[in-house]
Design a protein around this motif. Structure first.
Motif, PDB file in Angstrom:
ATOM      1  N   GLY A   1      13.908 -12.297  -4.926  1.00 30.84           N
ATOM      2  CA  GLY A   1      13.219 -11.438  -5.867  1.00 30.84           C
ATOM      3  C   GLY A   1      11.753 -11.348  -5.495  1.00 30.84           C
ATOM      4  O   GLY A   1      11.160 -12.340  -5.065  1.00 30.84           O
ATOM      5  N   PHE A   2      11.181 -10.164  -5.627  1.00 36.88           N
ATOM      6  CA  PHE A   2       9.744  -9.977  -5.381  1.00 36.88           C
ATOM      7  C   PHE A   2       9.229  -9.022  -6.448  1.00 36.88           C
ATOM      8  O   PHE A   2       9.682  -7.883  -6.543  1.00 36.88           O
ATOM      9  CB  PHE A   2       9.494  -9.397  -3.988  1.00 36.88           C
ATOM     10  N   GLU A   3       8.302  -9.508  -7.239  1.00 37.71           N
ATOM     11  CA  GLU A   3       7.756  -8.705  -8.332  1.00 37.71           C
ATOM     12  C   GLU A   3       6.235  -8.747  -8.293  1.00 37.71           C
ATOM     13  O   GLU A   3       5.638  -9.790  -8.030  1.00 37.71           O
ATOM     14  CB  GLU A   3       8.231  -9.247  -9.683  1.00 37.71           C
ATOM     15  N   GLU A   4       5.603  -7.605  -8.536  1.00 42.08           N
ATOM     16  CA  GLU A   4       4.153  -7.552  -8.648  1.00 42.08           C
ATOM     17  C   GLU A   4       3.763  -6.441  -9.606  1.00 42.08           C
ATOM     18  O   GLU A   4       4.564  -5.549  -9.905  1.00 42.08           O
ATOM     19  CB  GLU A   4       3.498  -7.330  -7.283  1.00 42.08           C
ATOM     20  N   PHE A   5       2.510  -6.521 -10.068  1.00 41.17           N
ATOM     21  CA  PHE A   5       2.007  -5.474 -10.961  1.00 41.17           C
ATOM     22  C   PHE A   5       0.662  -4.987 -10.444  1.00 41.17           C
ATOM     23  O   PHE A   5      -0.230  -5.775 -10.128  1.00 41.17           O
ATOM     24  CB  PHE A   5       1.825  -5.998 -12.383  1.00 41.17           C
ATOM     25  N   SER A   6       0.526  -3.646 -10.339  1.00 41.96           N
ATOM     26  CA  SER A   6      -0.750  -3.036  -9.982  1.00 41.96           C
ATOM     27  C   SER A   6      -1.004  -1.866 -10.924  1.00 41.96           C
ATOM     28  O   SER A   6      -0.072  -1.324 -11.531  1.00 41.96           O
ATOM     29  CB  SER A   6      -0.751  -2.568  -8.526  1.00 41.96           C
ATOM     30  N   ARG A   7      -2.258  -1.490 -11.058  1.00 39.61           N
ATOM     31  CA  ARG A   7      -2.619  -0.412 -11.979  1.00 39.61           C
ATOM     32  C   ARG A   7      -2.003   0.923 -11.557  1.00 39.61           C
ATOM     33  O   ARG A   7      -1.575   1.711 -12.379  1.00 39.61           O
ATOM     34  CB  ARG A   7      -4.144  -0.278 -12.052  1.00 39.61           C
ATOM     35  N   ARG A   8      -2.020   1.167 -10.255  1.00 39.18           N
ATOM     36  CA  ARG A   8      -1.442   2.390  -9.695  1.00 39.18           C
ATOM     37  C   ARG A   8      -0.633   2.028  -8.470  1.00 39.18           C
ATOM     38  O   ARG A   8      -0.906   1.017  -7.816  1.00 39.18           O
ATOM     39  CB  ARG A   8      -2.537   3.401  -9.304  1.00 39.18           C
ATOM     40  N   HIS A   9       0.344   2.844  -8.145  1.00 36.17           N
ATOM     41  CA  HIS A   9       1.145   2.608  -6.947  1.00 36.17           C
ATOM     42  C   HIS A   9       0.234   2.562  -5.718  1.00 36.17           C
ATOM     43  O   HIS A   9      -0.592   3.445  -5.503  1.00 36.17           O
ATOM     44  CB  HIS A   9       2.181   3.712  -6.768  1.00 36.17           C
ATOM     45  N   GLY A  10       0.395   1.511  -4.936  1.00 40.23           N
ATOM     46  CA  GLY A  10      -0.386   1.369  -3.723  1.00 40.23           C
ATOM     47  C   GLY A  10      -1.660   0.574  -3.899  1.00 40.23           C
ATOM     48  O   GLY A  10      -2.281   0.178  -2.910  1.00 40.23           O
ATOM     49  N   ASP A  11      -2.088   0.325  -5.143  1.00 36.75           N
ATOM     50  CA  ASP A  11      -3.273  -0.497  -5.384  1.00 36.75           C
ATOM     51  C   ASP A  11      -2.978  -1.958  -5.076  1.00 36.75           C
ATOM     52  O   ASP A  11      -1.817  -2.383  -5.032  1.00 36.75           O
ATOM     53  CB  ASP A  11      -3.710  -0.392  -6.846  1.00 36.75           C
ATOM     54  N   PHE A  12      -4.039  -2.744  -4.919  1.00 34.03           N
ATOM     55  CA  PHE A  12      -3.855  -4.183  -4.798  1.00 34.03           C
ATOM     56  C   PHE A  12      -3.225  -4.714  -6.084  1.00 34.03           C
ATOM     57  O   PHE A  12      -3.599  -4.313  -7.189  1.00 34.03           O
ATOM     58  CB  PHE A  12      -5.191  -4.891  -4.566  1.00 34.03           C
ATOM     59  N   ALA A  13      -2.284  -5.625  -5.933  1.00 30.21           N
ATOM     60  CA  ALA A  13      -1.607  -6.192  -7.094  1.00 30.21           C
ATOM     61  C   ALA A  13      -2.538  -7.124  -7.859  1.00 30.21           C
ATOM     62  O   ALA A  13      -3.326  -7.865  -7.267  1.00 30.21           O
ATOM     63  CB  ALA A  13      -0.360  -6.949  -6.650  1.00 30.21           C
ATOM     64  N   LEU A  14      -2.432  -7.085  -9.176  1.00 35.98           N
ATOM     65  CA  LEU A  14      -3.187  -8.009 -10.024  1.00 35.98           C
ATOM     66  C   LEU A  14      -2.510  -9.364 -10.117  1.00 35.98           C
ATOM     67  O   LEU A  14      -3.134 -10.355 -10.497  1.00 35.98           O
ATOM     68  CB  LEU A  14      -3.345  -7.420 -11.419  1.00 35.98           C
ATOM     69  N   GLY A  15      -1.247  -9.407  -9.775  1.00 28.90           N
ATOM     70  CA  GLY A  15      -0.493 -10.660  -9.787  1.00 28.90           C
ATOM     71  C   GLY A  15       0.932 -10.387  -9.378  1.00 28.90           C
ATOM     72  O   GLY A  15       1.417  -9.254  -9.474  1.00 28.90           O
TER      73      GLY A  15
ATOM     74  N   ALA B   1       0.822  -1.216   0.000  1.00 29.09           N
ATOM     75  CA  ALA B   1       0.000   0.000   0.000  1.00 29.09           C
ATOM     76  C   ALA B   1       0.856   1.266   0.000  1.00 29.09           C
ATOM     77  O   ALA B   1       1.732   1.439  -0.844  1.00 29.09           O
ATOM     78  CB  ALA B   1      -0.950  -0.031   1.193  1.00 29.09           C
ATOM     79  N   HIS B   2       0.619   2.154   0.975  1.00 31.40           N
ATOM     80  CA  HIS B   2       1.329   3.426   1.096  1.00 31.40           C
ATOM     81  C   HIS B   2       1.967   3.532   2.472  1.00 31.40           C
ATOM     82  O   HIS B   2       1.600   2.821   3.406  1.00 31.40           O
ATOM     83  CB  HIS B   2       0.369   4.605   0.878  1.00 31.40           C
ATOM     84  N   ALA B   3       2.915   4.460   2.597  1.00 26.67           N
ATOM     85  CA  ALA B   3       3.643   4.611   3.863  1.00 26.67           C
ATOM     86  C   ALA B   3       2.698   4.866   5.034  1.00 26.67           C
ATOM     87  O   ALA B   3       2.905   4.344   6.136  1.00 26.67           O
ATOM     88  CB  ALA B   3       4.660   5.745   3.744  1.00 26.67           C
ATOM     89  N   GLN B   4       1.656   5.646   4.813  1.00 27.64           N
ATOM     90  CA  GLN B   4       0.719   5.948   5.897  1.00 27.64           C
ATOM     91  C   GLN B   4       0.042   4.686   6.418  1.00 27.64           C
ATOM     92  O   GLN B   4      -0.190   4.544   7.620  1.00 27.64           O
ATOM     93  CB  GLN B   4      -0.353   6.948   5.420  1.00 27.64           C
ATOM     94  N   ILE B   5      -0.272   3.778   5.515  1.00 28.97           N
ATOM     95  CA  ILE B   5      -0.907   2.525   5.917  1.00 28.97           C
ATOM     96  C   ILE B   5       0.088   1.627   6.629  1.00 28.97           C
ATOM     97  O   ILE B   5      -0.233   0.983   7.631  1.00 28.97           O
ATOM     98  CB  ILE B   5      -1.518   1.828   4.688  1.00 28.97           C
ATOM     99  N   ARG B   6       1.328   1.577   6.141  1.00 26.00           N
ATOM    100  CA  ARG B   6       2.345   0.752   6.800  1.00 26.00           C
ATOM    101  C   ARG B   6       2.670   1.281   8.200  1.00 26.00           C
ATOM    102  O   ARG B   6       3.081   0.518   9.074  1.00 26.00           O
ATOM    103  CB  ARG B   6       3.611   0.682   5.945  1.00 26.00           C
ATOM    104  N   ASN B   7       2.491   2.570   8.409  1.00 25.66           N
ATOM    105  CA  ASN B   7       2.733   3.136   9.736  1.00 25.66           C
ATOM    106  C   ASN B   7       1.734   2.625  10.768  1.00 25.66           C
ATOM    107  O   ASN B   7       2.049   2.558  11.959  1.00 25.66           O
ATOM    108  CB  ASN B   7       2.660   4.667   9.689  1.00 25.66           C
ATOM    109  N   ARG B   8       0.529   2.312  10.331  1.00 25.09           N
ATOM    110  CA  ARG B   8      -0.505   1.841  11.245  1.00 25.09           C
ATOM    111  C   ARG B   8      -0.731   0.340  11.146  1.00 25.09           C
ATOM    112  O   ARG B   8      -1.072  -0.307  12.141  1.00 25.09           O
ATOM    113  CB  ARG B   8      -1.830   2.565  10.945  1.00 25.09           C
ATOM    114  N   GLY B   9      -0.593  -0.204   9.963  1.00 26.61           N
ATOM    115  CA  GLY B   9      -0.858  -1.624   9.768  1.00 26.61           C
ATOM    116  C   GLY B   9       0.141  -2.493  10.511  1.00 26.61           C
ATOM    117  O   GLY B   9       1.317  -2.174  10.619  1.00 26.61           O
ATOM    118  N   THR B  10      -0.335  -3.617  11.028  1.00 29.96           N
ATOM    119  CA  THR B  10       0.528  -4.548  11.753  1.00 29.96           C
ATOM    120  C   THR B  10       0.825  -5.775  10.911  1.00 29.96           C
ATOM    121  O   THR B  10       0.061  -6.146  10.018  1.00 29.96           O
ATOM    122  CB  THR B  10      -0.126  -4.986  13.072  1.00 29.96           C
ATOM    123  N   VAL B  11       1.937  -6.405  11.221  1.00 33.07           N
ATOM    124  CA  VAL B  11       2.336  -7.614  10.498  1.00 33.07           C
ATOM    125  C   VAL B  11       1.310  -8.718  10.733  1.00 33.07           C
ATOM    126  O   VAL B  11       0.837  -9.374   9.804  1.00 33.07           O
ATOM    127  CB  VAL B  11       3.741  -8.063  10.941  1.00 33.07           C
ATOM    128  N   GLY B  12       0.953  -8.919  12.003  1.00 33.58           N
ATOM    129  CA  GLY B  12      -0.018  -9.957  12.319  1.00 33.58           C
ATOM    130  C   GLY B  12      -1.387  -9.678  11.740  1.00 33.58           C
ATOM    131  O   GLY B  12      -2.093 -10.605  11.318  1.00 33.58           O
TER     132      GLY B  12
END
Length: 290
Positions: A182-196, A102-113
């Protein structure tokens, strides 16, 4: 939108939280970082009668290395794990995966668990933990048990945890020495859910692949390991042809769910391309380490 009515509980200790879950069972939901549950509440896709907030429960946020094993407290913020020098040095796949959440703001609040327990197959952390062969420690008033990642993720947004259980720790074994990631993903916009996407680990012996791990993102209703593709790479030189063949094998039988952003056929080809890129990146990094 506004969430449905619920009773809010603010326990100050794990035992108090477990007691609440034991009493309310299926009628309760655990609030960790809130970045997944709160939108579900607002859209009224979740309608619990009780919310048990773990935000003030002490002792559930930490990053430790013991006997080579990484132990992550379930309430550790994603941003904290992302900038951990310990994780970057020994489990860099996690660091890279977290940078895509997602975005930095979400990672600041979101937890790993919280991300793990939400069990979204399009989320980066469950897929990274699958590639790393992680296990999950859950606790209830009945005791503690450890669940391997294959048994933990059951289906979309569903884990094998019982209603009275809380995820307390993620355990990640050591990465093979000299492994590239290696970690690769594709999303329509930065921070969107990845399509794969795909996560990969590659270990080289001389100029041949000694072992490989491939985990697929948004390919099924749970994180998926492409074991046949992994086996196809053993003993092979990390050539473009071998990697392309492994990527082809990785998506055999895979039928990702299509939507307005891309149908099943499109996502199938996309995931194959992400596997190819992740393996190439992992192989190059393994060569640099060696």
């Amino acid at each position: 939108m506004k969430p449905p009515l619920f009773d809010y509980h603010d326990p100050r200790g794990l035992e108090e939280a477990l007691d609440l879950l034991a009493r309310h069972g299926d009628d309760a939901k655990v609030l960790a970082g809130g970045q997944s549950l709160v939108p579900l509440l607002n859209f009224r896709l979740a309608r619990p009668d009780h919310i048990v907030d773990l935000g003030r429960v002490p002792g559930l946020a930490y990053i430790r290395r013991r006997d080579g094993v990484l132990r992550i407290g379930a309430m550790t913020r994603q941003a904290t794990l992302e900038v951990s020098p310990l994780v970057a040095s020994h489990w860099p796949l996690l660091t890279e995966a977290l940078s895509l959440v997602a975005h930095a703001q979400i990672r600041n609040r979101g937890t790993v668990g919280g991300s793990v327990a939400h069990a979204d197959p399009a989320a980066e952390l469950p897929v990274a933990f699958a590639a790393l062969d992680a296990s999950f420690h859950v606790r209830s008033q009945r005791g503690t048990r450890m669940i391997g990642w294959r048994d933990f993720f059951v289906t979309h947004l569903t884990t094998s945890m019982e209603p009275d259980e809380v995820l307390v720790e993620i355990e990640v074994p050591p990465v093979p020495e000299g492994a590239g990631h290696g970690f690769e993903e594709f999303s329509r916009r930065h921070g969107d859910f990845a399509l794969g996407g795909a996560a990969a680990l590659v270990t080289l012996d001389q100029n041949h692949i000694q072992a490989a791990r491939i985990a697929l993102l948004a390919a099924a209703d749970t994180p998926l390991r492409a074991t046949e593709a992994e086996a196809s790479l053993t003993g092979q030189a990390p050539t473009e042809e071998a990697i392309a063949e492994a990527a082809r094998i990785a998506v055999i039988g895979v039928e990702p769910t299509g939507d307005i952003h891309g149908d099943t056929e499109y996502r199938h080809g996309l995931i194959e391309a992400m596997v190819r890129r992740a393996l190439k990146q992992a192989g190059e990094r393994a060569s640099e380490v060696r």
